[in-house]
Design an enzyme around this catalytic site. Structure first.
Site, short mmCIF file in Angstrom:
data_model
loop_
_atom_site.label_atom_id
_atom_site.label_comp_id
_atom_site.label_asym_id
_atom_site.label_seq_id
_atom_site.Cartn_x
_atom_site.Cartn_y
_atom_site.Cartn_z
N HIS A 189 -10.15 -4.04 12.68
CA HIS A 189 -9.12 -4.70 11.87
C HIS A 189 -8.60 -5.88 12.69
CE1 HIS A 189 -4.87 -4.51 9.89
NE2 HIS A 189 -5.63 -5.45 9.35
N LYS A 198 -8.68 -2.07 1.23
CA LYS A 198 -8.53 -1.13 2.32
C LYS A 198 -9.37 0.12 2.13
CE LYS A 198 -5.91 -3.36 5.13
NZ LYS A 198 -6.47 -3.79 6.45
N ARG A 258 0.82 -1.20 0.00
CA ARG A 258 0.00 0.00 0.00
C ARG A 258 0.86 1.26 0.00
NH1 ARG A 258 -2.89 0.12 4.90
NH2 ARG A 258 -4.04 1.88 4.03
N LYS A 298 -2.47 -12.73 12.29
CA LYS A 298 -3.92 -12.80 12.42
C LYS A 298 -4.50 -13.97 11.64
CE LYS A 298 -4.83 -8.66 10.94
NZ LYS A 298 -3.44 -8.23 10.69
N THR A 299 -4.11 -14.08 10.36
CA THR A 299 -4.64 -15.16 9.53
C THR A 299 -4.16 -16.51 10.02
OG1 THR A 299 -4.71 -13.68 7.61
CG2 THR A 299 -4.80 -16.03 7.17
N ASP A 345 -9.59 -10.81 8.65
CA ASP A 345 -8.98 -9.47 8.64
C ASP A 345 -9.89 -8.33 9.06
OD1 ASP A 345 -6.54 -8.01 8.15
OD2 ASP A 345 -7.55 -7.13 6.43
N ARG A 378 1.49 -12.04 -1.59
CA ARG A 378 0.13 -12.19 -1.08
C ARG A 378 -0.66 -13.22 -1.87
NH1 ARG A 378 -1.92 -9.25 3.55
NH2 ARG A 378 -0.36 -7.64 3.99
N SER A 411 -0.26 -5.83 10.12
CA SER A 411 0.01 -6.76 9.03
C SER A 411 1.25 -7.59 9.34
CB SER A 411 0.20 -6.00 7.73
OG SER A 411 0.54 -6.87 6.68
#
Length: 360
Positions: A218, A199, A57, A240-241, A255, A321, A236
């Protein structure tokens, strides 16, 4: 206006388009992406794409239109940079002119699994693979009768080949992500990184959901056999995943979520996982998703002769990704909702060893 190969987007100022591809399914988007040399087919079926010089990003190129209806409700600063409505309109007009005589792809989906809070969103893209990204990441509408009458509340127009002129447009570079909350429109240019689409929609939900009494978060979320919901907050790359795809629990989402009076709900219909040095042994479910038809792999190395992947190769970026529909995973909550959380976990990714592994 009726949705045809040439009409249906006039309300967005998009006219004289060469062709509009409405709601193409995954196989057709594969065909278009490969035919246009946007990506290559890898072993076992994922589509591998390159995002050019932007492999992540661009927060310094993100702006919000400073207008009366939302101006007092935004914390302006480096994260929320203002741009005037006049500059937005000029840039938007040039973007529309750029798209004349070009083909575009449209996906109409929802953001938000809860039927009371979900928002219809229209994603208009220059690239076929980014249309597949939208199809993967948001919640699909499968009824053609509903799609025929679909009216979006949010619209995102992503045009990677269209660049801003900084000295004319009041931005910092040729890249721009501009969110107009009054018009509920996002325009993206100068970057192929698809995470900007996701996003930008989340930013819109961050603004509108609290007005309906919903906390936008988030975080990832999963649930146990007793219905005990857990949330995992973190930046990030903090896991989390990985942690939410626990083999002993069921995934709600990886997410972005909302928390309302009835519990939590996923905002998305897919996952956008980091895959650099992904291990079959440590993260078997996500690893398998990198080998499935319908998955998009951004900036992942592939042997062009054998078409086999090398997830350990970071020559293009550490931020490789995978985008895939959540249905690629074996244990998910189909309706994307859960009860109120019993556990809330903050992932710090403490590189200095200051914090203990688990702290209350």
């Amino acid at each position: 206006m009726e949705k045809t190969e040439y009409t249906g987007l006039e309300g967005h100022g998009l006219r004289n388009l060469a062709r509009i591809y409405w709601h193409l399914p995954t196989p057709a988007l594969y065909e278009e992406a490969i035919r246009r040399r946007e990506g290559v087919l890898a072993h076992l079926g994922p589509l591998v794409v390159r995002t050019g010089h932007h492999t992540g990003r661009s927060p310094k190129d993100r702006f919000l239109v400073k207008e009366p209806t939302s101006e007092a409700e935004i914390y302006w600063g480096e994260e929320n940079q203002p741009i005037s409505p006049e500059r937005f309109e000029i840039l938007y007009s040039r973007l529309c002119a750029y798209l004349q005589s070009k083909e575009v792809f449209v996906q109409e989906c929802y953001v938000g699994a809860h039927p009371r809070y979900r928002k219809p969103v229209r994603i208009i893209t220059e690239y076929a693979w980014q249309s597949l990204f939208a199809r993967n990441m948001f919640i699909r509408e499968l009824d053609p009768r509903v799609l025929k009458e679909f009216v979006p509340e949010f619209t995102v127009i992503a045009v990677p080949r269209f660049n801003a002129i900084p000295e004319q447009d009041g931005v910092h570079s040729e890249t721009f992500i501009i969110i107009n909350l009054a018009k509920r429109v996002v325009i993206i240019g100068g970057t192929s990184y698809a995470g900007e689409i996701k996003k930008a929609v989340f930013t819109m939900m961050n603004y509108f959901l609290p007005k309906e009494g919903v906390l936008s978060m988030h975080c990832s979320a999963n649930t146990g056999k007793r219905g005990d919901v857990a949330l995992f907050f973190g930046l990030s790359g903090t896991g989390k995943t990985t942690l939410s795809t626990d083999p002993e629990r069921v995934l709600i989402g990886d997410d972005e979520h909302g928390w309302c009076d009835e519990g939590v709900f996923n905002l998305e219909g897919g996952c956008y996982a980091k895959v650099i040095r992904l291990s079959r042994d440590d993260e078997p479910e996500i690893y398998e998703c990198t080998r499935k038809f319908g998955t998009i792999l951004e900036n992942v190395a592939v042997d062009m002769r054998t078409r086999r992947l090398d997830l350990d190769d970071s020559s293009l970026t550490e931020n490789t990704r995978a985008s895939f529909p959540i249905t690629h995973l074996p244990r998910i909550v189909r309706d994307g909702t859960g009860g109120h959380p019993q556990n809330v976990i903050f992932l710090t990714y403490d590189a200095f060893g200051v914090l203990p592994p688990v702290a209350k």
